[in-house]
Design a protein around this motif. Structure first.
Motif, PDB file in Angstrom:
ATOM      1  N   THR A  27      40.340 128.133  84.354  1.00  0.00           N
ATOM      2  CA  THR A  27      39.000 127.611  84.573  1.00  0.00           C
ATOM      3  C   THR A  27      38.950 126.877  85.907  1.00  0.00           C
ATOM      4  N   PRO A  28      38.138 127.348  86.865  1.00  0.00           N
ATOM      5  CA  PRO A  28      38.100 126.675  88.157  1.00  0.00           C
ATOM      6  C   PRO A  28      37.426 125.316  88.046  1.00  0.00           C
ATOM      7  N   SER A  29      37.841 124.376  88.842  1.00  0.00           N
ATOM      8  CA  SER A  29      37.219 123.065  88.896  1.00  0.00           C
ATOM      9  C   SER A  29      36.614 122.879  90.273  1.00  0.00           C
ATOM     10  N   ASN A  30      35.389 122.354  90.304  1.00  0.00           N
ATOM     11  CA  ASN A  30      34.696 122.162  91.576  1.00  0.00           C
ATOM     12  C   ASN A  30      34.624 123.464  92.370  1.00  0.00           C
ATOM     13  N   ALA A  31      34.217 124.531  91.691  1.00  0.00           N
ATOM     14  CA  ALA A  31      34.110 125.843  92.320  1.00  0.00           C
ATOM     15  C   ALA A  31      32.958 125.869  93.307  1.00  0.00           C
ATOM     16  N   ALA A  32      32.925 126.915  94.143  1.00  0.00           N
ATOM     17  CA  ALA A  32      31.823 127.079  95.083  1.00  0.00           C
ATOM     18  C   ALA A  32      30.502 127.159  94.323  1.00  0.00           C
ATOM     19  N   PHE A  57      30.968 119.951  83.146  1.00  0.00           N
ATOM     20  CA  PHE A  57      31.721 121.199  83.258  1.00  0.00           C
ATOM     21  C   PHE A  57      30.924 122.239  84.042  1.00  0.00           C
ATOM     22  N   ALA A  58      29.621 122.358  83.738  1.00  0.00           N
ATOM     23  CA  ALA A  58      28.776 123.322  84.451  1.00  0.00           C
ATOM     24  C   ALA A  58      28.760 123.027  85.949  1.00  0.00           C
ATOM     25  N   ALA A  59      28.654 121.759  86.302  1.00  0.00           N
ATOM     26  CA  ALA A  59      28.659 121.391  87.718  1.00  0.00           C
ATOM     27  C   ALA A  59      29.973 121.785  88.370  1.00  0.00           C
ATOM     28  N   ASP A  60      31.079 121.582  87.662  1.00  0.00           N
ATOM     29  CA  ASP A  60      32.382 121.939  88.217  1.00  0.00           C
ATOM     30  C   ASP A  60      32.530 123.447  88.424  1.00  0.00           C
ATOM     31  N   GLN A  61      31.765 124.232  87.664  1.00  0.00           N
ATOM     32  CA  GLN A  61      31.824 125.690  87.845  1.00  0.00           C
ATOM     33  C   GLN A  61      30.901 126.176  88.954  1.00  0.00           C
ATOM     34  N   GLY A  62      30.120 125.272  89.538  1.00  0.00           N
ATOM     35  CA  GLY A  62      29.244 125.644  90.637  1.00  0.00           C
ATOM     36  C   GLY A  62      27.784 125.806  90.268  1.00  0.00           C
ATOM     37  N   PHE A  63      27.416 125.498  89.016  1.00  0.00           N
ATOM     38  CA  PHE A  63      26.011 125.593  88.613  1.00  0.00           C
ATOM     39  C   PHE A  63      25.242 124.391  89.165  1.00  0.00           C
ATOM     40  N   THR A  64      24.004 124.632  89.564  1.00  0.00           N
ATOM     41  CA  THR A  64      23.217 123.600  90.242  1.00  0.00           C
ATOM     42  C   THR A  64      21.971 123.179  89.473  1.00  0.00           C
ATOM     43  N   ALA A  65      21.812 123.672  88.244  1.00  0.00           N
ATOM     44  CA  ALA A  65      20.627 123.334  87.451  1.00  0.00           C
ATOM     45  C   ALA A  65      21.013 123.303  85.975  1.00  0.00           C
ATOM     46  N   TRP A  66      20.113 122.784  85.173  1.00  0.00           N
ATOM     47  CA  TRP A  66      20.330 122.643  83.731  1.00  0.00           C
ATOM     48  C   TRP A  66      18.999 122.844  83.028  1.00  0.00           C
ATOM     49  N   GLU A  67      19.057 123.349  81.803  1.00  0.00           N
ATOM     50  CA  GLU A  67      17.843 123.627  81.040  1.00  0.00           C
ATOM     51  C   GLU A  67      18.017 123.085  79.628  1.00  0.00           C
ATOM     52  N   ASP A  68      16.944 122.543  79.046  1.00  0.00           N
ATOM     53  CA  ASP A  68      17.056 121.958  77.704  1.00  0.00           C
ATOM     54  C   ASP A  68      15.719 122.096  76.993  1.00  0.00           C
ATOM     55  N   ASN A  69      15.568 123.169  76.218  1.00  0.00           N
ATOM     56  CA  ASN A  69      14.308 123.401  75.512  1.00  0.00           C
ATOM     57  C   ASN A  69      13.940 122.249  74.585  1.00  0.00           C
ATOM     58  N   ARG A  84      20.457 110.994  84.218  1.00  0.00           N
ATOM     59  CA  ARG A  84      21.443 110.312  85.061  1.00  0.00           C
ATOM     60  C   ARG A  84      22.629 111.235  85.361  1.00  0.00           C
ATOM     61  N   ALA A  85      23.085 111.958  84.342  1.00  0.00           N
ATOM     62  CA  ALA A  85      24.215 112.870  84.534  1.00  0.00           C
ATOM     63  C   ALA A  85      23.873 113.972  85.528  1.00  0.00           C
ATOM     64  N   LEU A  86      22.664 114.514  85.431  1.00  0.00           N
ATOM     65  CA  LEU A  86      22.243 115.566  86.358  1.00  0.00           C
ATOM     66  C   LEU A  86      22.128 115.024  87.778  1.00  0.00           C
ATOM     67  N   GLN A  87      21.560 113.849  87.909  1.00  0.00           N
ATOM     68  CA  GLN A  87      21.407 113.253  89.236  1.00  0.00           C
ATOM     69  C   GLN A  87      22.768 112.992  89.875  1.00  0.00           C
ATOM     70  N   GLN A  88      23.709 112.491  89.098  1.00  0.00           N
ATOM     71  CA  GLN A  88      25.041 112.207  89.633  1.00  0.00           C
ATOM     72  C   GLN A  88      25.745 113.463  90.125  1.00  0.00           C
ATOM     73  N   ARG A  89      25.446 114.604  89.506  1.00  0.00           N
ATOM     74  CA  ARG A  89      26.089 115.848  89.916  1.00  0.00           C
ATOM     75  C   ARG A  89      25.216 116.689  90.838  1.00  0.00           C
ATOM     76  N   GLY A  90      24.080 116.163  91.264  1.00  0.00           N
ATOM     77  CA  GLY A  90      23.217 116.896  92.185  1.00  0.00           C
ATOM     78  C   GLY A  90      22.598 118.131  91.580  1.00  0.00           C
ATOM     79  N   MET A  91      22.274 118.081  90.299  1.00  0.00           N
ATOM     80  CA  MET A  91      21.728 119.233  89.586  1.00  0.00           C
ATOM     81  C   MET A  91      20.237 119.045  89.317  1.00  0.00           C
TER      82      MET A  91
END
Length: 303
Positions: A27-32, A57-69, A84-91
């Motif tokens: 599992t890559p960490s802090n991927a592109a 974990f999603a941020a570390d894989q390179g994802f830049t957004a999140w969704e929560d129905n 707060r978690a999203l803001q800290q990871r730039g998502m």
């Protein structure tokens, strides 16, 4: 979003390396970062822990957004912690559902004779403003309810347009956008009012507000009508949000019949900078399925 040939080549090399790493089980960490704003959701990476751990974990894989129905139904404390978690990871926060249909009794009927359905819908819209601000979310999903089989479709359409104009008046001062989601009737949601992206386009044009746009969920559109790229192109001016999911099965890209590599190429050519919700499950259970999910998005992102 501007891409040079050098950027594309570099991104392709990084994506290939990431896929190769995942193929070995690591599992890559802090991927592109991915080139588009794909948004996982709670459950996409369930083996990694709770909501906040999955975001990390999603941020570390390179994802830049999140969704929560389900975000509107969560406590204020949970909403604040997620933001707060999203803001800290730039998502970027993607959509949450504003007004949840009652699937069991086929309500609301926004085009029906009962004004109470429309008033409840507008109350949900008003309540969602504070939730959106708390989550730093600009786009919210709405479902336009169910058909009344005893009324002409034209009458129902006019009433849906009217209530959406009232909803737009609530959202416009806050710069928020509700995105109407057309749903398929052939597999998942028989009886719904809005069934295709072109129908959503027609309603959005009639409402004529920056606060009312279309969510193009390509899983639903593939089932109901197909012709995905031509449909996106024709309706593009009224589409503000996109969701992926392969068919059949509603799992990650590559698990079904949709050519998501070509769709990603098309979106990149359109310079689409919005969020793409990963509105689907994983085709494989457990951690192996999570690694396959990341690899699938690396594969289409390298297109």
């Amino acid at each position: 979003m501007s891409l040079t040939r050098r950027t594309v080549l570099a991104g392709g090399a990084a994506a290939a390396a990431a896929v190769a790493t995942l193929a070995k089980g690591a599992t890559p960490s802090n991927a592109a970062r991915f080139s588009l704003n794909y948004a996982p959701h709670e459950g996409s990476f369930a083996s990694r822990g709770g909501r906040i751990e999955q975001i990390a974990f999603a941020a570390d894989q390179g994802f830049t957004a999140w969704e929560d129905n389900e975000a509107a139904t969560r406590s204020v404390a949970d909403q604040t912690a997620m933001a707060r978690a999203l803001q800290q990871r730039g998502m970027t926060m993607g959509v949450f559902v504003v007004s949840m249909p009652r699937w069991g009794d086929f309500r609301p009927q926004l085009g029906g004779n009962d004004d109470a359905d429309r008033e409840r819908f507008l109350a949900d819209i008003r309540a969602s403003v504070d939730v959106a601000k708390r989550l730093n979310s600009r786009h919210m999903t709405i479902v336009t309810g169910f058909m009344d089989r005893k009324l002409p479709v034209d009458i129902q359409t006019a009433r849906v347009i009217d209530v959406l104009r009232r909803a737009a008046d609530i959202y416009e001062p806050h710069g928020l956008v509700m995105v109407m989601e057309p749903l398929n009737t052939l597999v998942n949601h028989p009886g719904v009012f809005m069934t295709t992206v072109p129908q959503g386009y027609a309603v959005a044009r009639a409402v004529d507000s920056p606060a009312i746009k279309v969510l193009a969920d390509l899983y639903h559109e593939q089932i109901q009508a197909g012709n995905l790229i031509n449909t996106l192109d024709t309706c593009w001016d009224e589409i503000a949000y996109i969701q992926f999911g392969d068919n059949p099965g509603r799992k990650e890209p590559g698990s079904g019949e949709v050519n998501y590599r070509n769709i990603v190429r098309w979106l990149r050519a359109k310079k689409f900078a919005g969020v793409i919700g990963m509105e689907h499950g994983n085709s494989i259970d457990g951690r192996a399925g999570e690694e396959r999910l990341v690899a699938a998005y690396r594969e289409i992102d390298a297109a």
